[in-house]
Scaffold this active site. Structure first.
Site, mmCIF file in Angstrom:
data_model
loop_
_atom_site.group_PDB
_atom_site.id
_atom_site.type_symbol
_atom_site.label_atom_id
_atom_site.label_comp_id
_atom_site.label_asym_id
_atom_site.label_seq_id
_atom_site.Cartn_x
_atom_site.Cartn_y
_atom_site.Cartn_z
ATOM 1 N N GLY A 96 -5.743 0.455 -7.402
ATOM 2 C CA GLY A 96 -6.116 0.814 -6.028
ATOM 3 C C GLY A 96 -5.553 2.185 -5.678
ATOM 4 N N ARG B 38 -5.136 -12.776 19.946
ATOM 5 C CA ARG B 38 -6.098 -11.954 19.195
ATOM 6 C C ARG B 38 -5.491 -11.619 17.843
ATOM 7 N NH1 ARG B 38 -8.760 -13.374 22.824
ATOM 8 N NH2 ARG B 38 -10.017 -12.154 24.303
ATOM 9 N N THR C 42 2.156 2.246 -5.846
ATOM 10 C CA THR C 42 1.605 1.128 -5.082
ATOM 11 C C THR C 42 2.089 1.163 -3.643
ATOM 12 O OG1 THR C 42 1.557 -1.264 -4.751
ATOM 13 C CG2 THR C 42 3.468 -0.433 -5.905
ATOM 14 N N ASP D 78 2.258 -1.489 -2.098
ATOM 15 C CA ASP D 78 2.909 -2.803 -1.948
ATOM 16 C C ASP D 78 4.418 -2.745 -2.211
ATOM 17 O OD1 ASP D 78 0.292 -3.602 -1.635
ATOM 18 O OD2 ASP D 78 0.112 -4.465 -3.639
ATOM 19 N N GLU E 94 -0.661 -10.408 4.114
ATOM 20 C CA GLU E 94 -1.878 -11.101 3.645
ATOM 21 C C GLU E 94 -1.576 -12.238 2.673
ATOM 22 O OE1 GLU E 94 -4.281 -8.176 1.591
ATOM 23 O OE2 GLU E 94 -2.728 -7.777 0.098
ATOM 24 N N GLY F 295 -0.204 -5.980 0.922
ATOM 25 C CA GLY F 295 1.048 -6.206 0.192
ATOM 26 C C GLY F 295 0.949 -7.241 -0.915
ATOM 27 N N ARG F 296 -0.207 -7.875 -1.022
ATOM 28 C CA ARG F 296 -0.422 -8.952 -2.000
ATOM 29 C C ARG F 296 0.669 -10.003 -1.927
ATOM 30 N NH1 ARG F 296 -4.923 -8.442 -4.964
ATOM 31 N NH2 ARG F 296 -5.435 -6.360 -5.704
HETATM 32 O O1 F6P Z 1 -2.292 -3.495 -4.416
HETATM 33 C C1 F6P Z 1 -2.676 -2.669 -3.380
HETATM 34 C C2 F6P Z 1 -3.617 -3.376 -2.444
HETATM 35 O O2 F6P Z 1 -3.932 -2.507 -1.381
HETATM 36 C C3 F6P Z 1 -3.122 -4.724 -1.923
HETATM 37 O O3 F6P Z 1 -2.161 -4.590 -0.917
HETATM 38 C C4 F6P Z 1 -4.425 -5.374 -1.511
HETATM 39 O O4 F6P Z 1 -4.369 -6.778 -1.574
HETATM 40 C C5 F6P Z 1 -5.391 -4.859 -2.535
HETATM 41 O O5 F6P Z 1 -4.844 -3.695 -3.087
HETATM 42 C C6 F6P Z 1 -6.774 -4.588 -2.022
HETATM 43 O O6 F6P Z 1 -7.574 -4.221 -3.081
HETATM 44 P P1 F6P Z 1 -9.088 -3.775 -2.944
HETATM 45 O O7 F6P Z 1 -9.082 -2.290 -2.724
HETATM 46 O O8 F6P Z 1 -9.708 -4.151 -4.250
HETATM 47 O O9 F6P Z 1 -9.679 -4.482 -1.777
#
Ligand code: F6P
Length: 362
Positions: free
Chosen positions: A13, A280, A139, A141, A236, A184-185
């Protein structure tokens, strides 16, 4: 004497600060008289038809402040080594051989791979296949081991903080509960840092399973003290106790990670039901990955780029640059990809957050 050629690619990413790393790599390489080839769209550029561009002082001038990557990237494709939660997969040996032959055919002295834990794990597999690699941890994350920080994280946190600043005013005016979902996975770093800096009242992270009932009781207690709005930041990957990870799409053909998302909506629904207070939710999503890098990320990225060339010069292959105690050094990539770096639930950061009254829902 022939000029040494170095390859560089950005993989996984995208993340603010990638262009600053490229600027650092190419500038330091040029100073030493190296030639640099930048492969397009991550490792995919190494496969037929091979795609790269020559990078020199002109191609990298004034790019450090720009988000994204001038080389393009992908977190899909034939080199995906990430399965989920820190688990890695083996790349098809035929694909690795093809990539190695490209590097040999172009007479590359080394390949600098800028990527997260999955992409760094791919680089190690390339090293085993016969390509000398040096890694740069990337990253938002902040979940890569063996480095105190990776570039991109500070920019993502800044985005969360800016968003919370905006959301606080509207939440307060309407006396609402606001639930904000961060990326942040499986690591809660972005939510934790963004939440603390942005004045969140509750922070829900993957490392601490939360109870809807406890978060709701916390919001009600605040309301009973005249604090009518409550700001909840949820990572997330956060999961309610005995609940399940919220996902919006599976991994591709059994490869790659599932796409996370939806937990904020779930929490908002539960809060409204349990407190009776209007609620919300907002998903910050890719806003956290886009845009210009912060000063910190530009500096870290640039220094990582220079550090990568220093590792190449010292022939410290299968190592990646690492940031520890304000210094850039090198560590074996194997140490960095053994597992992901998560928030220690009993650590000082969480303890300090609890001390100022932040609820973790446990
Ligand atoms: O690993 C970086 C990240 O932005 C995560 O935080 C997120 O879950 C994921 O990549 C999103 O990936 P994509 O761009 O495939 O939607």
């Amino acid at each position: 004497m022939s000029v040494k050629r170095i390859g560089v690619l950005t993989s996984g990413g995208d993340c603010p600060g990638l262009n600053a790393v490229l600027h650092g790599v190419v500038s330091a390489a040029t100073t030493r008289g190296f030639e640099v080839l930048g492969f397009l769209d991550g490792y995919e550029g190494l496969l037929n038809p091979v795609r790269y561009q020559r990078l020199d002082a002109v191609s990298v001038s004034h790019i450090s402040h720009l988000g994204g990557t001038i080389l393009g990237t992908t977190n899909r494709g034939r080199f995906v080594a990430k399965v989920g939660g820190g688990k890695k997969a083996e790349i098809d040996p035929a694909i690795l051989r093809q990539a190695r032959d490209t590097c040999r055919g172009l007479n590359l002295h080394a390949l600098i791979c800028i990527g997260g834990d999955g992409s760094l794990s791919t680089s190690l597999q390339l090293q085993k296949a016969g390509v000398d690699v040096v890694g740069v941890p990337k990253t938002i994350d902040n979940d890569i081991l063996a480095t105190a920080s990776s570039f991109g994280f500070d920019s993502a946190v800044t985005c969360v903080v800016d968003s919370l600043d905006r959301l606080h005013t509207t939440a307060r005016s309407h006396k609402r509960i606001m639930v904000v979902e961060t990326m942040g996975r499986h690591a809660g770093w972005i939510a934790l840092h963004g939440g603390l800096a942005g004045g969140a009242d509750a922070i829900l992270i993957p490392e601490i399973p939360f109870h809807h009932a406890k978060v709701a009781a916390f919001a009600k207690e605040r309301a009973s003290h005249g604090l009518a709005s409550t700001m909840i930041v949820v990572a997330e990957g956060a999961v309610a106790a005995k609940g399940q990870l919220s996902t919006i799409a599976p991994g591709l053909r059994g490869k790659g990670e599932v796409r996370l998302g939806g937990v904020a909506e779930q929490v908002a629904r539960e809060m409204e039901k349990r407190t009776g207070q209007e609620t919300r939710h907002v998903v910050l999503g890719h806003l956290q990955r886009g845009g210009n890098p912060t000063a910190l990320d530009r500096i870290l990225g640039t220094r990582f780029g220079v550090g990568a060339i220093e590792l190449v010069v010292k022939k410290k292959f299968s190592h990646m640059v690492s940031y520890q105690n304000y210094e850039i050094g090198g560590v074996p990539i194997a140490e960095a990809v053994a597992r992901i770096r998560t928030v220690p639930p009993q650590g000082q950061f969480v303890h300090h957050a609890r001390e100022i009254g932040i609820c973790f829902g446990d």
